[in-house]
Motif scaffolding. Structure first.
Motif, PDB file in Angstrom:
ATOM      1  N   THR A 193       0.847  -1.186   0.000  1.00  0.00           N
ATOM      2  CA  THR A 193       0.000   0.000   0.000  1.00  0.00           C
ATOM      3  C   THR A 193       0.884   1.237   0.000  1.00  0.00           C
ATOM      4  O   THR A 193       1.960   1.240   0.593  1.00  0.00           O
ATOM      5  N   CYS A 194       0.435   2.290  -0.666  1.00  0.00           N
ATOM      6  CA  CYS A 194       1.186   3.547  -0.724  1.00  0.00           C
ATOM      7  C   CYS A 194       0.258   4.724  -0.458  1.00  0.00           C
ATOM      8  O   CYS A 194      -0.941   4.666  -0.756  1.00  0.00           O
ATOM      9  N   VAL A 195       0.833   5.791   0.073  1.00  0.00           N
ATOM     10  CA  VAL A 195       0.073   7.013   0.324  1.00  0.00           C
ATOM     11  C   VAL A 195       0.884   8.232  -0.103  1.00  0.00           C
ATOM     12  O   VAL A 195       2.105   8.179  -0.216  1.00  0.00           O
ATOM     13  N   VAL A 196       0.162   9.310  -0.341  1.00  0.00           N
ATOM     14  CA  VAL A 196       0.754  10.643  -0.432  1.00  0.00           C
ATOM     15  C   VAL A 196       0.365  11.367   0.844  1.00  0.00           C
ATOM     16  O   VAL A 196      -0.782  11.281   1.300  1.00  0.00           O
ATOM     17  N   THR A 197       1.299  12.070   1.453  1.00  0.00           N
ATOM     18  CA  THR A 197       1.029  12.794   2.689  1.00  0.00           C
ATOM     19  C   THR A 197       0.980  14.297   2.438  1.00  0.00           C
ATOM     20  O   THR A 197       1.325  14.779   1.357  1.00  0.00           O
ATOM     21  N   ALA A 198       0.546  15.034   3.453  1.00  0.00           N
ATOM     22  CA  ALA A 198       0.322  16.467   3.302  1.00  0.00           C
ATOM     23  C   ALA A 198       1.584  17.241   2.972  1.00  0.00           C
ATOM     24  O   ALA A 198       1.519  18.359   2.427  1.00  0.00           O
ATOM     25  N   ASP A 199       2.751  16.678   3.275  1.00  0.00           N
ATOM     26  CA  ASP A 199       4.010  17.336   2.923  1.00  0.00           C
ATOM     27  C   ASP A 199       4.480  16.949   1.518  1.00  0.00           C
ATOM     28  O   ASP A 199       5.610  17.211   1.141  1.00  0.00           O
ATOM     29  N   HIS A 200       3.571  16.309   0.747  1.00  0.00           N
ATOM     30  CA  HIS A 200       3.817  15.948  -0.662  1.00  0.00           C
ATOM     31  C   HIS A 200       4.927  14.909  -0.825  1.00  0.00           C
ATOM     32  O   HIS A 200       5.598  14.873  -1.851  1.00  0.00           O
ATOM     33  N   SER A 201       5.095  14.074   0.196  1.00  0.00           N
ATOM     34  CA  SER A 201       6.007  12.950   0.072  1.00  0.00           C
ATOM     35  C   SER A 201       5.195  11.670  -0.108  1.00  0.00           C
ATOM     36  O   SER A 201       3.974  11.657   0.086  1.00  0.00           O
ATOM     37  N   ALA A 202       5.868  10.593  -0.493  1.00  0.00           N
ATOM     38  CA  ALA A 202       5.213   9.298  -0.676  1.00  0.00           C
ATOM     39  C   ALA A 202       5.779   8.302   0.323  1.00  0.00           C
ATOM     40  O   ALA A 202       6.992   8.269   0.555  1.00  0.00           O
ATOM     41  N   ARG A 203       4.902   7.490   0.898  1.00  0.00           N
ATOM     42  CA  ARG A 203       5.321   6.446   1.817  1.00  0.00           C
ATOM     43  C   ARG A 203       4.564   5.163   1.464  1.00  0.00           C
ATOM     44  O   ARG A 203       3.394   5.203   1.090  1.00  0.00           O
ATOM     45  N   CYS A 204       5.258   4.026   1.593  1.00  0.00           N
ATOM     46  CA  CYS A 204       4.668   2.727   1.251  1.00  0.00           C
ATOM     47  C   CYS A 204       5.011   1.697   2.311  1.00  0.00           C
ATOM     48  O   CYS A 204       5.937   1.877   3.100  1.00  0.00           O
ATOM     49  N   TRP A 205       4.284   0.574   2.289  1.00  0.00           N
ATOM     50  CA  TRP A 205       4.558  -0.520   3.216  1.00  0.00           C
ATOM     51  C   TRP A 205       4.018  -1.823   2.627  1.00  0.00           C
ATOM     52  O   TRP A 205       3.201  -1.819   1.715  1.00  0.00           O
ATOM     53  N   GLY A 206       4.500  -2.956   3.171  1.00  0.00           N
ATOM     54  CA  GLY A 206       4.028  -4.262   2.725  1.00  0.00           C
ATOM     55  C   GLY A 206       5.068  -5.027   1.934  1.00  0.00           C
ATOM     56  O   GLY A 206       6.275  -4.896   2.155  1.00  0.00           O
ATOM     57  N   ASN A 207       4.604  -5.829   0.977  1.00  0.00           N
ATOM     58  CA  ASN A 207       5.488  -6.663   0.159  1.00  0.00           C
ATOM     59  C   ASN A 207       6.489  -5.803  -0.602  1.00  0.00           C
ATOM     60  O   ASN A 207       6.130  -4.750  -1.144  1.00  0.00           O
ATOM     61  N   ASN A 208       7.737  -6.280  -0.666  1.00  0.00           N
ATOM     62  CA  ASN A 208       8.783  -5.463  -1.271  1.00  0.00           C
ATOM     63  C   ASN A 208       9.791  -6.308  -2.036  1.00  0.00           C
ATOM     64  O   ASN A 208      10.918  -5.887  -2.267  1.00  0.00           O
ATOM     65  N   VAL A 209       9.388  -7.510  -2.433  1.00  0.00           N
ATOM     66  CA  VAL A 209      10.328  -8.433  -3.062  1.00  0.00           C
ATOM     67  C   VAL A 209      10.892  -7.886  -4.365  1.00  0.00           C
ATOM     68  O   VAL A 209      12.013  -8.217  -4.756  1.00  0.00           O
ATOM     69  N   TYR A 210      10.144  -7.016  -5.035  1.00  0.00           N
ATOM     70  CA  TYR A 210      10.611  -6.414  -6.286  1.00  0.00           C
ATOM     71  C   TYR A 210      11.021  -4.951  -6.118  1.00  0.00           C
ATOM     72  O   TYR A 210      11.280  -4.267  -7.102  1.00  0.00           O
ATOM     73  N   GLY A 211      11.044  -4.476  -4.872  1.00  0.00           N
ATOM     74  CA  GLY A 211      11.376  -3.072  -4.627  1.00  0.00           C
ATOM     75  C   GLY A 211      10.200  -2.133  -4.756  1.00  0.00           C
ATOM     76  O   GLY A 211      10.388  -0.917  -4.866  1.00  0.00           O
ATOM     77  N   GLN A 212       8.962  -2.665  -4.712  1.00  0.00           N
ATOM     78  CA  GLN A 212       7.778  -1.834  -4.949  1.00  0.00           C
ATOM     79  C   GLN A 212       7.473  -0.850  -3.832  1.00  0.00           C
ATOM     80  O   GLN A 212       6.634   0.029  -3.990  1.00  0.00           O
ATOM     81  N   ILE A 213       8.213  -0.962  -2.690  1.00  0.00           N
ATOM     82  CA  ILE A 213       8.077   0.032  -1.627  1.00  0.00           C
ATOM     83  C   ILE A 213       8.892   1.283  -1.951  1.00  0.00           C
ATOM     84  O   ILE A 213       8.579   2.375  -1.493  1.00  0.00           O
ATOM     85  N   GLY A 214       9.939   1.122  -2.742  1.00  0.00           N
ATOM     86  CA  GLY A 214      10.699   2.270  -3.207  1.00  0.00           C
ATOM     87  C   GLY A 214      11.686   2.847  -2.226  1.00  0.00           C
ATOM     88  O   GLY A 214      12.128   3.996  -2.391  1.00  0.00           O
ATOM     89  N   ASN A 215      12.079   2.066  -1.218  1.00  0.00           N
ATOM     90  CA  ASN A 215      13.006   2.595  -0.209  1.00  0.00           C
ATOM     91  C   ASN A 215      14.435   2.118  -0.416  1.00  0.00           C
ATOM     92  O   ASN A 215      15.272   2.234   0.464  1.00  0.00           O
ATOM     93  N   GLY A 216      14.722   1.559  -1.593  1.00  0.00           N
ATOM     94  CA  GLY A 216      16.079   1.144  -1.909  1.00  0.00           C
ATOM     95  C   GLY A 216      16.427  -0.255  -1.462  1.00  0.00           C
ATOM     96  O   GLY A 216      17.587  -0.669  -1.576  1.00  0.00           O
ATOM     97  N   THR A 217      15.450  -1.015  -0.944  1.00  0.00           N
ATOM     98  CA  THR A 217      15.694  -2.382  -0.499  1.00  0.00           C
ATOM     99  C   THR A 217      14.662  -3.316  -1.132  1.00  0.00           C
ATOM    100  O   THR A 217      13.752  -2.870  -1.850  1.00  0.00           O
ATOM    101  N   SER A 218      14.802  -4.607  -0.837  1.00  0.00           N
ATOM    102  CA  SER A 218      13.798  -5.583  -1.256  1.00  0.00           C
ATOM    103  C   SER A 218      13.234  -6.304  -0.031  1.00  0.00           C
ATOM    104  O   SER A 218      12.759  -7.438  -0.128  1.00  0.00           O
ATOM    105  N   THR A 219      13.271  -5.644   1.106  1.00  0.00           N
ATOM    106  CA  THR A 219      12.796  -6.198   2.364  1.00  0.00           C
ATOM    107  C   THR A 219      11.390  -5.691   2.666  1.00  0.00           C
ATOM    108  O   THR A 219      11.123  -4.490   2.586  1.00  0.00           O
TER     109      THR A 219
END
Length: 216
Positions: free
Chosen positions: A129-155
């Motif tokens: 799941t991903c969100v946009v926050t009021a400071d116009h940043s993006a945050r994600c959580w959950g499955n990340n095997v392909y890097g879909q969280i976008g934080n530079g890892t696959s964890t």
């Protein structure tokens, strides 16, 4: 019923007052009058949010979430944005897709951890799941095997983490194993699985950080 239909039929009890809708793998949810979330279909992981794991052939009210103003429906989990700009999720949580800091599935809504700014946009992929926050940043959580969280890892991440290198985000979309964001300057960036070129950067190489979509 459980009868297939080749033509549209009314959802029981939702003939009017629906303002938003989302479809998962085998369940659906609607945002109805009074900012109430109602879901129906498969419920093996509690994705209907009614406190049970029993499937329902008609809409049931999701518990623990009040004042919902937006919906995001994944394969087997569901999330909502509330009027207080809080993200709440329920259902399957094997890879942390509920964002509540653990991997125990929940049959009622729980609050997402790691969000330090109000949520303005929310979207759910298959198991992240991903969100946009009021400071116009993006945050994600959950499955990340392909890097879909976008934080530079696959964890996998059980709480919301910042997507690396994104500023001035206005919209976000979470797909099967890929995520994309629209920036205020009109540019598009995507991250995650790229097996079929879904990142749009001219390659077929997975990326755990946002890359530019070319051609716009």
């Amino acid at each position: 019923t459980t009868d297939d239909s080749l033509t549209p039929i009314d959802v029981h009890g939702l003939s009017s007052g629906v303002s938003d809708i989302g479809a998962g793998q085998a369940h659906n949810c609607a945002l109805t009058a009074g900012n109430i979330v109602r879901c129906w279909g498969w419920n093996g992981s509690g994705q209907l949010g009614d406190g049970t794991k029993t499937q329902s052939l008609v809409p049931v009210r999701a518990r623990g979430v009040a004042g919902a103003v937006g919906l995001a429906v994944g394969d087997d989990h569901t999330c909502a944005r509330t009027a207080g700009d809080i993200a709440m999720c329920w259902g399957e949580n094997v890879v942390g897709e509920l964002g509540d800091g653990n991997t125990a599935e929940k049959a009622t809504a729980v609050r997402v951890h790691g969000l330090h700014s109000p949520v303005t946009v929310i979207d759910a992929g298959s198991s992240h799941t991903c969100v946009v926050t009021a400071d116009h940043s993006a945050r994600c959580w959950g499955n990340n095997v392909y890097g879909q969280i976008g934080n530079g890892t696959s964890t996998a991440q059980t709480s919301a983490v910042a997507v690396k290198g994104l500023r001035d985000v206005t919209a976000i979309a979470a797909g099967n194993n890929t995520s994309c964001a629209l920036l205020a300057n009109g540019h598009l960036k995507c991250w995650g699985s790229d097996e079929f070129g879904q990142l749009g950067d001219g390659r077929t190489q997975d990326s755990s950080r946002p890359v530019n979509v070319v051609g716009f």
